[in-house]
Motif scaffolding. Structure first.
Motif, PDB file in Angstrom:
ATOM      1  N   ALA A   1     -11.077   2.115  17.858  1.00  0.00           N
ATOM      2  CA  ALA A   1     -10.143   1.207  17.179  1.00  0.00           C
ATOM      3  C   ALA A   1     -10.886   0.365  16.144  1.00  0.00           C
ATOM      4  O   ALA A   1     -10.408   0.169  15.023  1.00  0.00           O
ATOM      5  CB  ALA A   1      -9.440   0.317  18.195  1.00  0.00           C
ATOM      6  N   MET A   2     -12.063  -0.111  16.519  1.00  0.00           N
ATOM      7  CA  MET A   2     -12.848  -0.921  15.590  1.00  0.00           C
ATOM      8  C   MET A   2     -13.285  -0.091  14.383  1.00  0.00           C
ATOM      9  O   MET A   2     -13.131  -0.522  13.230  1.00  0.00           O
ATOM     10  CB  MET A   2     -14.081  -1.500  16.308  1.00  0.00           C
ATOM     11  N   VAL A   3     -13.762   1.113  14.621  1.00  0.00           N
ATOM     12  CA  VAL A   3     -14.188   1.990  13.520  1.00  0.00           C
ATOM     13  C   VAL A   3     -12.998   2.332  12.627  1.00  0.00           C
ATOM     14  O   VAL A   3     -13.091   2.297  11.398  1.00  0.00           O
ATOM     15  CB  VAL A   3     -14.861   3.271  14.060  1.00  0.00           C
ATOM     16  N   GLY A   4     -11.856   2.629  13.242  1.00  0.00           N
ATOM     17  CA  GLY A   4     -10.652   2.944  12.470  1.00  0.00           C
ATOM     18  C   GLY A   4     -10.228   1.801  11.574  1.00  0.00           C
ATOM     19  O   GLY A   4      -9.881   2.004  10.404  1.00  0.00           O
TER      20      GLY A   4
ATOM     21  N   LEU B   1     -12.630   1.455   8.667  1.00  0.00           N
ATOM     22  CA  LEU B   1     -12.355   2.490   7.671  1.00  0.00           C
ATOM     23  C   LEU B   1     -11.111   2.150   6.849  1.00  0.00           C
ATOM     24  O   LEU B   1     -11.101   2.341   5.626  1.00  0.00           O
ATOM     25  CB  LEU B   1     -12.183   3.857   8.336  1.00  0.00           C
ATOM     26  N   LEU B   2     -10.068   1.646   7.502  1.00  0.00           N
ATOM     27  CA  LEU B   2      -8.860   1.263   6.776  1.00  0.00           C
ATOM     28  C   LEU B   2      -9.159   0.178   5.743  1.00  0.00           C
ATOM     29  O   LEU B   2      -8.715   0.264   4.595  1.00  0.00           O
ATOM     30  CB  LEU B   2      -7.772   0.782   7.740  1.00  0.00           C
ATOM     31  N   TYR B   3      -9.896  -0.836   6.154  1.00  0.00           N
ATOM     32  CA  TYR B   3     -10.249  -1.911   5.216  1.00  0.00           C
ATOM     33  C   TYR B   3     -11.133  -1.366   4.097  1.00  0.00           C
ATOM     34  O   TYR B   3     -10.856  -1.588   2.918  1.00  0.00           O
ATOM     35  CB  TYR B   3     -10.992  -3.043   5.933  1.00  0.00           C
ATOM     36  N   ALA B   4     -12.213  -0.682   4.468  1.00  0.00           N
ATOM     37  CA  ALA B   4     -13.215  -0.260   3.487  1.00  0.00           C
ATOM     38  C   ALA B   4     -12.692   0.794   2.519  1.00  0.00           C
ATOM     39  O   ALA B   4     -12.954   0.716   1.311  1.00  0.00           O
ATOM     40  CB  ALA B   4     -14.458   0.261   4.206  1.00  0.00           C
TER      41      ALA B   4
ATOM     42  N   ALA C   1      -4.181  10.184   5.148  1.00  0.00           N
ATOM     43  CA  ALA C   1      -4.459  10.664   6.508  1.00  0.00           C
ATOM     44  C   ALA C   1      -4.869   9.506   7.429  1.00  0.00           C
ATOM     45  O   ALA C   1      -4.443   9.437   8.581  1.00  0.00           O
ATOM     46  CB  ALA C   1      -5.545  11.737   6.479  1.00  0.00           C
ATOM     47  N   LEU C   2      -5.694   8.595   6.920  1.00  0.00           N
ATOM     48  CA  LEU C   2      -6.111   7.425   7.711  1.00  0.00           C
ATOM     49  C   LEU C   2      -4.911   6.568   8.120  1.00  0.00           C
ATOM     50  O   LEU C   2      -4.768   6.183   9.283  1.00  0.00           O
ATOM     51  CB  LEU C   2      -7.058   6.546   6.901  1.00  0.00           C
ATOM     52  N   VAL C   3      -4.058   6.257   7.153  1.00  0.00           N
ATOM     53  CA  VAL C   3      -2.895   5.420   7.426  1.00  0.00           C
ATOM     54  C   VAL C   3      -1.924   6.149   8.350  1.00  0.00           C
ATOM     55  O   VAL C   3      -1.361   5.546   9.268  1.00  0.00           O
ATOM     56  CB  VAL C   3      -2.220   4.972   6.109  1.00  0.00           C
ATOM     57  N   GLY C   4      -1.745   7.440   8.129  1.00  0.00           N
ATOM     58  CA  GLY C   4      -0.895   8.233   9.028  1.00  0.00           C
ATOM     59  C   GLY C   4      -1.429   8.225  10.449  1.00  0.00           C
ATOM     60  O   GLY C   4      -0.668   8.078  11.423  1.00  0.00           O
ATOM     61  N   GLY C   5      -2.739   8.360  10.603  1.00  0.00           N
ATOM     62  CA  GLY C   5      -3.353   8.294  11.934  1.00  0.00           C
ATOM     63  C   GLY C   5      -3.168   6.929  12.564  1.00  0.00           C
ATOM     64  O   GLY C   5      -2.886   6.818  13.769  1.00  0.00           O
ATOM     65  N   HIS C   6      -3.301   5.879  11.771  1.00  0.00           N
ATOM     66  CA  HIS C   6      -3.101   4.511  12.260  1.00  0.00           C
ATOM     67  C   HIS C   6      -1.674   4.345  12.795  1.00  0.00           C
ATOM     68  O   HIS C   6      -1.464   3.798  13.883  1.00  0.00           O
ATOM     69  CB  HIS C   6      -3.370   3.531  11.119  1.00  0.00           C
TER      70      HIS C   6
ATOM     71  N   TRP D   1       0.827  -1.206   0.000  1.00  0.00           N
ATOM     72  CA  TRP D   1       0.000   0.000   0.000  1.00  0.00           C
ATOM     73  C   TRP D   1       0.861   1.254   0.000  1.00  0.00           C
ATOM     74  O   TRP D   1       0.651   2.165  -0.810  1.00  0.00           O
ATOM     75  CB  TRP D   1      -0.954   0.012   1.201  1.00  0.00           C
ATOM     76  N   MET D   2       1.849   1.305   0.899  1.00  0.00           N
ATOM     77  CA  MET D   2       2.678   2.519   1.000  1.00  0.00           C
ATOM     78  C   MET D   2       3.512   2.734  -0.266  1.00  0.00           C
ATOM     79  O   MET D   2       3.663   3.874  -0.720  1.00  0.00           O
ATOM     80  CB  MET D   2       3.557   2.464   2.241  1.00  0.00           C
ATOM     81  N   THR D   3       4.033   1.647  -0.835  1.00  0.00           N
ATOM     82  CA  THR D   3       4.803   1.770  -2.070  1.00  0.00           C
ATOM     83  C   THR D   3       3.907   2.251  -3.205  1.00  0.00           C
ATOM     84  O   THR D   3       4.263   3.173  -3.953  1.00  0.00           O
ATOM     85  CB  THR D   3       5.461   0.424  -2.437  1.00  0.00           C
ATOM     86  N   SER D   4       2.743   1.651  -3.328  1.00  0.00           N
ATOM     87  CA  SER D   4       1.814   2.028  -4.386  1.00  0.00           C
ATOM     88  C   SER D   4       1.348   3.473  -4.224  1.00  0.00           C
ATOM     89  O   SER D   4       1.260   4.225  -5.206  1.00  0.00           O
ATOM     90  CB  SER D   4       0.622   1.078  -4.383  1.00  0.00           C
ATOM     91  N   TRP D   5       1.044   3.856  -2.990  1.00  0.00           N
ATOM     92  CA  TRP D   5       0.581   5.225  -2.717  1.00  0.00           C
ATOM     93  C   TRP D   5       1.654   6.231  -3.108  1.00  0.00           C
ATOM     94  O   TRP D   5       1.383   7.225  -3.783  1.00  0.00           O
ATOM     95  CB  TRP D   5       0.212   5.339  -1.234  1.00  0.00           C
TER      96      TRP D   5
END
Length: 184
Positions: A89-92, A95-98, A154-159, A24-28
């Motif tokens: 944590a569950m919502v986060g 969101l990451l998956y979806a 932003a989501l991945v950075g927050g994670h 994901w990070m490489t592709s992004w």
């Protein structure tokens, strides 16, 4: 004898997590380089090709990951976390998956479809187009993929920041439970 409470993810879950994170990070990063420095770094679209080849594999990997997750429960979150933190944590993670693992690759697939540009998954096979080519939808598809990408960043950075908070401030070993074991 009481069952001991596990604090670690399975080895397969760890490999899937870190493998998908790397893809994901490489592709992004490649996607950003390919679009924002197109003339300097991507004049013949090599970065775009690599970006699509990697990003499209996430759609396959997420199926494997979700199947593994359904059959293998993750470790319980620490008792030190409040109910609201556990819910967050569950919502986060949902969101990451979806969004990051499904919506972002699908939005790129859609953009490629309206632009009549093929996607070669990991250099192995082509994804069929989601829709017929339509130049009138090109700008909308680009807009959706671009803004979904920035939101996912932003989501991945927050994670990442929350994982570091758990490790460095809370010292609750959540991050340690996802790290690969080092053999001595």
């Amino acid at each position: 004898m009481p069952k001991t409470k596990t604090t670690e993810y399975t080895s397969t879950a760890k490999w899937l997590h870190w493998g998908m994170a790397l893809v994901w990070m490489t592709s992004w990063t490649l996607g950003i380089l390919a679009t924002h420095w197109r003339d300097e770094l991507n004049p013949h679209h090599e970065l775009t090709f690599l970006h699509k080849a990697l990003a499209s594999t996430l759609l396959l990997m997420v199926v494997v990951r979700v199947a593994w997750r359904l059959k293998n429960r993750p470790p319980a979150l620490p008792d030190s976390m409040t109910v609201a933190m556990k819910r967050g944590a569950m919502v986060g993670h949902v969101l990451l998956y979806a969004i990051a693992l499904i919506a972002l690759p699908v939005s790129g697939w859609y953009w490629s479809s309206v632009a009549d540009k093929p996607i070669l998954v990991a250099g192995l096979f082509f994804l069929p187009p989601l829709v017929d080519p339509d130049p009138d939808l090109y700008d909308l598809a680009k807009y959706i993929h671009t803004w979904t990408s920035w939101f996912c960043g932003a989501l991945v950075g927050g994670h990442l920041l929350i994982a570091l908070k758990h490790q460095l401030i809370d010292k609750d070993n959540i991050l340690a439970g996802m790290l690969p074991k080092v053999r001595r």
